[in-house]
Design a protein around this motif. Structure first.
Motif, mmCIF file in Angstrom:
data_model
loop_
_atom_site.group_PDB
_atom_site.id
_atom_site.type_symbol
_atom_site.label_atom_id
_atom_site.label_comp_id
_atom_site.label_asym_id
_atom_site.label_seq_id
_atom_site.Cartn_x
_atom_site.Cartn_y
_atom_site.Cartn_z
ATOM 1 N N ARG A 134 0.817 -1.145 -0.208
ATOM 2 C CA ARG A 134 -0.013 0.148 -0.170
ATOM 3 C C ARG A 134 0.652 0.840 -0.052
ATOM 4 N NH1 ARG A 134 -5.757 1.586 3.569
ATOM 5 N NH2 ARG A 134 -5.594 3.948 2.177
ATOM 6 N N ALA A 135 0.697 2.120 -0.667
ATOM 7 C CA ALA A 135 1.311 3.474 -0.679
ATOM 8 C C ALA A 135 0.654 3.885 0.198
ATOM 9 C CB ALA A 135 1.245 3.671 -2.635
ATOM 10 N N THR A 136 1.001 5.227 0.830
ATOM 11 C CA THR A 136 0.344 5.352 1.708
ATOM 12 C C THR A 136 1.576 6.853 2.756
ATOM 13 O OG1 THR A 136 -1.474 6.011 4.303
ATOM 14 C CG2 THR A 136 0.615 4.131 3.735
ATOM 15 N N SER A 137 0.821 7.633 2.834
ATOM 16 C CA SER A 137 1.658 9.030 3.606
ATOM 17 C C SER A 137 1.557 8.242 4.584
ATOM 18 C CB SER A 137 1.036 10.029 3.127
ATOM 19 O OG SER A 137 -0.021 10.673 3.235
ATOM 20 N N LEU A 138 0.377 7.524 5.559
ATOM 21 C CA LEU A 138 -0.242 7.124 7.048
ATOM 22 C C LEU A 138 1.203 6.866 7.182
ATOM 23 C CD1 LEU A 138 -3.328 8.362 6.906
ATOM 24 C CD2 LEU A 138 -1.449 9.466 7.553
ATOM 25 N N SER A 139 1.328 6.301 8.486
ATOM 26 C CA SER A 139 1.940 4.875 9.267
ATOM 27 C C SER A 139 1.226 3.482 8.714
ATOM 28 C CB SER A 139 1.753 5.267 11.164
ATOM 29 O OG SER A 139 0.675 4.743 11.228
ATOM 30 N N CYS A 140 2.643 2.739 8.647
ATOM 31 C CA CYS A 140 2.300 1.367 8.271
ATOM 32 C C CYS A 140 1.599 1.062 9.369
ATOM 33 C CB CYS A 140 3.671 0.651 7.532
ATOM 34 S SG CYS A 140 3.070 -0.558 7.017
ATOM 35 N N SER A 141 0.348 0.272 9.338
ATOM 36 C CA SER A 141 -0.275 -0.968 10.688
ATOM 37 C C SER A 141 -0.792 -1.762 9.316
ATOM 38 C CB SER A 141 -1.351 -0.021 10.924
ATOM 39 O OG SER A 141 -2.373 0.025 9.770
ATOM 40 N N PHE A 142 -1.203 -3.317 10.267
ATOM 41 C CA PHE A 142 -1.407 -4.135 10.061
ATOM 42 C C PHE A 142 -3.266 -3.406 9.075
ATOM 43 C CE2 PHE A 142 0.785 -7.263 9.791
ATOM 44 C CZ PHE A 142 1.825 -7.469 10.902
ATOM 45 N N MET A 143 -3.774 -3.120 10.034
ATOM 46 C CA MET A 143 -5.174 -2.596 9.529
ATOM 47 C C MET A 143 -5.164 -1.851 8.715
ATOM 48 S SD MET A 143 -7.876 -0.395 11.850
ATOM 49 C CE MET A 143 -7.070 1.132 11.913
#
Length: 122
Positions: free
Chosen positions: A95-104
Motif C-alpha cells: 500500500r502506498a500511503t503517507s500515513l504510518s504502516c499498520s496491519f489495519m
C-alpha cells in the motif's frame, strides 16, 4: 498499479523452515504478509515500511523475519520453527500511503498477490 507475485510455499514438517518471496513491480511505503487458513479470517503476519520498521503478529514473533530487497524488487518472509498452526495461504500486500504502516491500514489495500500455500505437518 502494483503487481505482486508470491513464491516459495510448500509442505514442511513441524520445526522446519521456508522462505517466501514476493516480487513487486513498484516499491510502496507499506508492504507485508497476511495469511488465511480454511474457515478462518485473514490475519496480518508481518509488515515492513520504507524506513525498515517492522511489525509482527504475536504468534510469529521470534520465528518469522520480514525483509525487503529494493535492488531485486523482492519482499521476503523467512519462516523458522514452523508449527502446524502456521498452515495457511500466505498473501503479499502493498500500500502506498503517507500515513504510518499498520496491519489495519495495509489490509485495506487493493494490491494483493495471488497467494502461496504453506502446509506444516506434525
Amino acid at each position: 498499479q502494483v503487481q505482486l507475485v508470491e513464491s516459495g510455499g510448500g509442505s514442511v514438517q513441524a520445526g522446519g523452515s521456508l522462505r517466501l518471496s514476493c516480487a513487486y513491480s513498484d516499491s510502496t511505503h507499506c508492504m507485508g504478509w497476511f495469511r488465511q487458513a480454511p474457515g478462518q479470517e485473514r490475519e496480518g503476519v508481518a509488515l515492513i515500511d520504507s524506513d525498515g520498521g517492522t511489525s509482527y503478529a504475536d504468534s510469529v514473533k521470534g520465528r518469522f523475519t520480514i525483509s525487503k530487497d529494493n535492488a531485486k524488487n523482492t519482499l521476503y518472509l523467512q519462516m523458522n520453527t514452523l508449527k502446524p498452526e502456521d498452515t495457511a495461504m500466505y498473501y503479499c500486500a502493498a500500500r502506498a500511503t503517507s500515513l504510518s504502516c499498520s496491519f489495519m491500514r495495509l489490509s485495506s489495500t487493493n494490491y494483493w498477490g495471488q497467494g502461496t500455500q504453506v502446509a506444516v505437518s506434525s
